[in-house]
Design a protein around this motif. Structure first.
Motif, mmCIF file in Angstrom:
data_model
loop_
_atom_site.group_PDB
_atom_site.id
_atom_site.type_symbol
_atom_site.label_atom_id
_atom_site.label_comp_id
_atom_site.label_asym_id
_atom_site.label_seq_id
_atom_site.Cartn_x
_atom_site.Cartn_y
_atom_site.Cartn_z
ATOM 1 N N THR B 66 0.832 -1.203 0.000
ATOM 2 C CA THR B 66 0.000 0.000 0.000
ATOM 3 C C THR B 66 0.865 1.251 0.000
ATOM 4 O O THR B 66 0.597 2.198 -0.756
ATOM 5 C CB THR B 66 -0.928 -0.026 1.225
ATOM 6 O OG1 THR B 66 -1.714 -1.219 1.161
ATOM 7 C CG2 THR B 66 -1.841 1.171 1.263
ATOM 8 N N TRP B 143 1.173 -5.499 -9.378
ATOM 9 C CA TRP B 143 1.210 -4.150 -8.814
ATOM 10 C C TRP B 143 1.076 -3.001 -9.808
ATOM 11 O O TRP B 143 0.480 -1.974 -9.485
ATOM 12 C CB TRP B 143 2.395 -3.962 -7.867
ATOM 13 C CG TRP B 143 3.743 -3.987 -8.549
ATOM 14 C CD1 TRP B 143 4.576 -5.066 -8.654
ATOM 15 C CD2 TRP B 143 4.398 -2.904 -9.210
ATOM 16 N NE1 TRP B 143 5.686 -4.741 -9.352
ATOM 17 C CE2 TRP B 143 5.626 -3.422 -9.698
ATOM 18 C CE3 TRP B 143 4.090 -1.566 -9.454
ATOM 19 C CZ2 TRP B 143 6.528 -2.624 -10.414
ATOM 20 C CZ3 TRP B 143 4.982 -0.782 -10.159
ATOM 21 C CH2 TRP B 143 6.172 -1.310 -10.627
ATOM 22 N N THR B 231 -3.555 -5.200 -1.150
ATOM 23 C CA THR B 231 -3.306 -3.934 -0.467
ATOM 24 C C THR B 231 -4.019 -3.966 0.884
ATOM 25 O O THR B 231 -4.789 -4.885 1.164
ATOM 26 C CB THR B 231 -3.832 -2.751 -1.291
ATOM 27 O OG1 THR B 231 -5.243 -2.903 -1.425
ATOM 28 C CG2 THR B 231 -3.176 -2.688 -2.654
#
Lengths: 290, 276
Positions: B66, B143, B231
């Motif tokens: 995150t 990602w 996340t």
């Protein structure tokens, strides 16, 4: 407005755009902005439009008029409407109290109004679901009077109302702050009751801002996903919201259906956005003596 | 702030007290109690369990991912926001209003739709996705996809904070700077930046809060692989659905902490601006 126009006229004759560009960076900032907007916003959106457009009208209609999907339109629209109406009333009350009165703790109250924007929606979702669950802080009391919120459509309304709390407060607040007191004071001193003055003098000035805030809250609620899915129960035909329907279709790897429903949702959101912008432009003009 | 000499609507003590009372009760029920619940639930099994939950391997990984996403997203959107605000407040050109409306789109579009937009284009079946697939580049369900949708969802915030302020401030100071021979960069650093720094700070903090907390869009493109593409908000969902509510609220408490910092920064920024 008239005076600024007059003073601007000589400059404009010399070519206002050119004189404005005394400042550097037009080319660079235009280039970066256009590149970014095209790449991040327009390219993906046109991708969806082409995908949905390539389906053919019949298949498109078949997908978006599926009874389960239609049920989710209804649930979403009704819940968003209820949540926005609540927020119109609550937002007007909060804006009034925060602008008109001084009391201890006012700053804190003002600051916490933005919590729903700052708090991640998933966190809001599990928090509301826990509060309103059968044994939760609120749920146990509501259960005694026979009201079930969690895992019912009412839960969807609660989640939507929570996530869009700040809209009406923050659109009405500046209007109330700028309100000239003369009319109001004259009416009060002539003996009109508070309620009459509010209805006849204040509300006509405030309501366009309430509508703007309400529309923003409605638009946000239509698309809300994170906060809703934890409390909604998500049973087909009863408590599925439209964003969840898109997700369900995606998980079935039915990309065309997901795209078609998403195109409908996005079309409605863009229309709302357009309405809000036009509406806001109009009433701002009226407010400043257009 | 002189006390008003004339009576205004709602000045009578009864109306005043009942409206304030109503506002406080509703705000406590609607906003303060949920906030309190997060921390109460997170700590309901004691500090040791709380710390254990935070230091859990997967939670730590989710925190790392995150922060990484926010670290890429926030500077990008900050630069874009500053350039866009400069463009639309300092120059008049055809299409200016359209541009201002366009950047509001991420506010209006459902996060799930936002995720889908990217999945359609960059996913395995998408135009760009297929082409990249030939070179073994996969953006979705890893990602880069998370970063891309986060950029989409949070791109309006900085510009939205700056535009009204820069419009109101006007460009006289900067024009004077140009006349005095300042370069573009000097102009920005010496004149514009000091004028907008508080609004910019709040815009950045708000972008960060949303980047860290985005759920719907990220959940479409992430694939929810524990320890890989999870996340923090997705991890909250995962824990909650695993019937680990205490763990879910422990992870939530971190996000709530970021939300509280955001609110505090906003309050400070507004206080600063009101003193000017």
């Amino acid at each position: 407005m008239a005076t600024t126009d007059l003073s601007a006229r000589p400059a404009r004759r010399l070519g206002a755009p050119v004189s404005k560009r005394v400042l550097p960076g037009f080319g660079l900032s235009l280039g970066i902005s256009l590149f970014f907007v095209s790449l991040v916003l327009l390219l993906p959106i046109s991708g969806l439009v082409i995908r949905a457009g390539g389906m053919g009208w019949e298949q498109f209609w078949f997908v978006i008029s599926d009874p389960r999907v239609v049920a989710s339109y209804k649930v979403t629209a009704l819940a968003a409407l209820a949540a926005s109406l609540f927020n119109c009333v609550f937002g007007l009350l909060m804006a009034w109290v925060l602008v008109r009165y001084d009391f201890p703790g006012k700053r804190l109250l003002d600051a916490i109004m933005d919590l729903p924007f700052a708090l991640p929606t998933a966190v809001a979702g599990i928090t509301l679901a826990t509060l309103f669950a059968e044994n939760g802080w609120y749920g146990q009391w509501l259960a005694k009077i026979g009201i079930e919120v969690a895992y019912t459509p009412l839960g969807i309304v609660v989640a939507m109302a929570f996530t869009s709390v700040p809209f009406v407060v923050r659109t009405v607040q500046p209007v109330l702050e700028e309100l000239a007191p003369e009319d109001e004071e004259a009416a009060v001193s002539l003996g009109a009751s508070d309620w009459t003055v509010f209805r006849r003098i204040l509300f006509p000035v405030l309501w366009p801002a309430v509508v703007t805030g309400g529309a923003l809250s409605f638009a946000r609620s239509l698309g809300e996903y994170g906060a809703v899915i934890f409390i909604a129960g998500n049973s087909p035909y009863v408590s599925e919201v439209i964003s969840l329907m898109i997700f369900v279709r995606l998980e079935e790897y039915d990309f065309p259906a997901a795209s078609a429903i998403a195109a409908v949702v996005m079309g409605v959101s863009l229309l709302l956005l357009l309405f809000i912008n036009v509406w806001q432009g109009r009433y701002l003009k009226r407010l400043h003596g257009g | 702030m002189a006390t008003p000499r004339h009576r205004r609507v709602g000045d009578s003590p009864l109306v005043r007290r009942s409206l304030i009372g109503l506002a406080v009760v509703f705000t406590v029920l609607l906003l303060f109690m949920p906030l309190a619940l997060i921390f109460v639930e997170a700590l309901s099994e004691g500090w040791a369990v709380y710390v254990g939950n935070i230091l859990d391997e997967y939670t730590l990984h989710a925190i790392g991912l995150t922060l990484f996403v926010a670290l890429l997203t926030v500077p990008l959107n900050m630069v874009f926001g500053v350039f866009l605000a400069w463009l639309v407040t300092r120059f008049r050109f055809p299409g200016r209003k359209v541009l201002i409306t366009l950047i509001d789109i991420p506010f209006a579009v459902s996060p799930v739709v936002a995720g889908l937009l990217y999945l359609l284009l960059y996913g395995g079946n998408g135009w760009v996705g297929q082409w990249l697939g030939q070179y073994d580049i996969q953006l979705m369900f890893s990602w880069p996809g998370i970063v891309m949708v986060t950029v989409f969802v949070t791109c309006p915030f900085v510009a939205r904070e700056l535009i009204p302020l820069m419009q109101q401030q006007g460009s006289e100071e900067e024009e004077a700077g140009v006349v005095l021979g300042a370069s573009g960069w000097q102009l920005f650093r010496r004149i514009t930046l000091p004028n907008i720094r508080w609004a910019l700070l709040y815009g950045v903090i708000l972008t960060n809060a949303r980047a860290v907390g985005e759920f719907g869009a990220v959940s479409v493109v992430s694939g929810n692989i524990r320890g890989e593409t999870n996340t923090l908000p997705l991890h909250v969902e995962l824990l909650y659905q695993d019937y680990n509510a205490v763990g879910a609220f422990a992870a939530s408490s971190l996000l709530a902490g970021i939300a509280l910092i955001t609110l505090a920064v906003k309050a400070i920024v507004e206080w600063r601006q009101s003193r000017l």
